[in-house]
Motif scaffolding. Structure first.
Motif, PDB file in Angstrom:
ATOM      1  N   TRP A 239       0.820  -1.211   0.000  1.00 13.32           N
ATOM      2  CA  TRP A 239       0.000   0.000   0.000  1.00 13.32           C
ATOM      3  C   TRP A 239       0.860   1.271   0.000  1.00 13.32           C
ATOM      4  CZ3 TRP A 239      -4.071   1.296   4.322  1.00 13.32           C
ATOM      5  CH2 TRP A 239      -4.873   2.363   3.921  1.00 13.32           C
ATOM      6  N   PHE A 240       1.893   1.304   0.848  1.00 16.47           N
ATOM      7  CA  PHE A 240       2.646   2.545   1.013  1.00 16.47           C
ATOM      8  C   PHE A 240       3.997   2.582   0.292  1.00 16.47           C
ATOM      9  CE2 PHE A 240       0.050   2.609   4.991  1.00 16.47           C
ATOM     10  CZ  PHE A 240      -0.720   3.708   4.641  1.00 16.47           C
ATOM     11  N   ALA A 241       4.617   1.439   0.015  1.00 18.84           N
ATOM     12  CA  ALA A 241       5.984   1.450  -0.498  1.00 18.84           C
ATOM     13  C   ALA A 241       6.088   1.146  -1.989  1.00 18.84           C
ATOM     14  CB  ALA A 241       6.854   0.470   0.279  1.00 18.84           C
ATOM     15  N   VAL A 242       5.058   0.588  -2.600  1.00 18.79           N
ATOM     16  CA  VAL A 242       5.117   0.262  -4.017  1.00 18.79           C
ATOM     17  C   VAL A 242       4.519   1.426  -4.795  1.00 18.79           C
ATOM     18  CG1 VAL A 242       4.367  -1.339  -5.801  1.00 18.79           C
ATOM     19  CG2 VAL A 242       5.007  -2.204  -3.542  1.00 18.79           C
ATOM     20  N   LYS A 243       5.352   2.019  -5.633  1.00 13.41           N
ATOM     21  CA  LYS A 243       4.904   3.183  -6.407  1.00 13.41           C
ATOM     22  C   LYS A 243       3.840   2.746  -7.410  1.00 13.41           C
ATOM     23  CE  LYS A 243       6.475   7.094  -8.969  1.00 13.41           C
ATOM     24  NZ  LYS A 243       7.560   8.013  -9.146  1.00 13.41           N
ATOM     25  N   GLY A 244       2.759   3.451  -7.457  1.00 13.51           N
ATOM     26  CA  GLY A 244       1.674   3.154  -8.383  1.00 13.51           C
ATOM     27  C   GLY A 244       0.617   2.221  -7.818  1.00 13.51           C
ATOM     28  N   ALA A 245       0.926   1.526  -6.730  1.00 14.11           N
ATOM     29  CA  ALA A 245      -0.061   0.644  -6.104  1.00 14.11           C
ATOM     30  C   ALA A 245      -0.816   1.429  -5.051  1.00 14.11           C
ATOM     31  CB  ALA A 245       0.616  -0.566  -5.476  1.00 14.11           C
ATOM     32  N   GLY A 246      -1.958   0.955  -4.718  1.00 14.44           N
ATOM     33  CA  GLY A 246      -2.771   1.618  -3.705  1.00 14.44           C
ATOM     34  C   GLY A 246      -3.412   0.597  -2.802  1.00 14.44           C
ATOM     35  N   PHE A 247      -4.562   0.975  -2.290  1.00 11.23           N
ATOM     36  CA  PHE A 247      -5.263   0.115  -1.336  1.00 11.23           C
ATOM     37  C   PHE A 247      -5.735  -1.191  -1.974  1.00 11.23           C
ATOM     38  CE2 PHE A 247      -9.149  -1.386   0.682  1.00 11.23           C
ATOM     39  CZ  PHE A 247      -8.711  -1.556   1.978  1.00 11.23           C
ATOM     40  N   ILE A 248      -6.322  -1.117  -3.149  1.00 12.54           N
ATOM     41  CA  ILE A 248      -6.912  -2.315  -3.782  1.00 12.54           C
ATOM     42  C   ILE A 248      -5.845  -3.367  -4.114  1.00 12.54           C
ATOM     43  CG2 ILE A 248      -8.255  -3.165  -5.753  1.00 12.54           C
ATOM     44  CD1 ILE A 248      -9.905  -1.597  -3.702  1.00 12.54           C
ATOM     45  N   PRO A 249      -4.729  -3.032  -4.771  1.00  9.28           N
ATOM     46  CA  PRO A 249      -3.697  -4.055  -5.002  1.00  9.28           C
ATOM     47  C   PRO A 249      -3.115  -4.611  -3.704  1.00  9.28           C
ATOM     48  CG  PRO A 249      -3.321  -2.181  -6.431  1.00  9.28           C
ATOM     49  CD  PRO A 249      -4.397  -1.784  -5.475  1.00  9.28           C
ATOM     50  N   ALA A 250      -2.988  -3.765  -2.701  1.00  8.00           N
ATOM     51  CA  ALA A 250      -2.482  -4.236  -1.408  1.00  8.00           C
ATOM     52  C   ALA A 250      -3.460  -5.220  -0.772  1.00  8.00           C
ATOM     53  CB  ALA A 250      -2.239  -3.051  -0.476  1.00  8.00           C
TER      54      ALA A 250
END
Length: 80
Positions: A47-58
């Motif tokens: 959620w916080f460390a992968v650029k471009g990812a957000g809540f849903i992919p996490a």
């Protein structure tokens, strides 16, 4: 002088149900607690460390790891 040895330990005569239950509870809490920590770390890392990812992919990645972990750790999966 002879000592009274009637209270000495005799292998195989103790009731160990309580010790076995405690051991089973400890190992169960350790394995399920480890899964919860791993899922939580994965969720917040994605959620916080992968650029471009957000809540849903996490949430999706954490859910997949939770399901795979549950299937791997359930009681019948590795019973001896």
């Amino acid at each position: 002088m002879a000592a009274d040895h009637s209270g000495d330990y005799h292998k195989g005569e103790m009731d160990i149900h309580e010790q076995a239950a405690t051991f089973d509870m400890f190992t169960g809490m350790a394995k399920w607690g480890s899964l919860v920590i791993a899922v939580g770390l994965l969720f917040f890392t994605v959620w916080f460390a992968v650029k471009g990812a957000g809540f849903i992919p996490a949430a999706i990645s954490a859910f997949v790891v939770a399901v795979v972990g549950f299937l791997a750790l359930k009681k019948g999966a590795n019973a001896h």
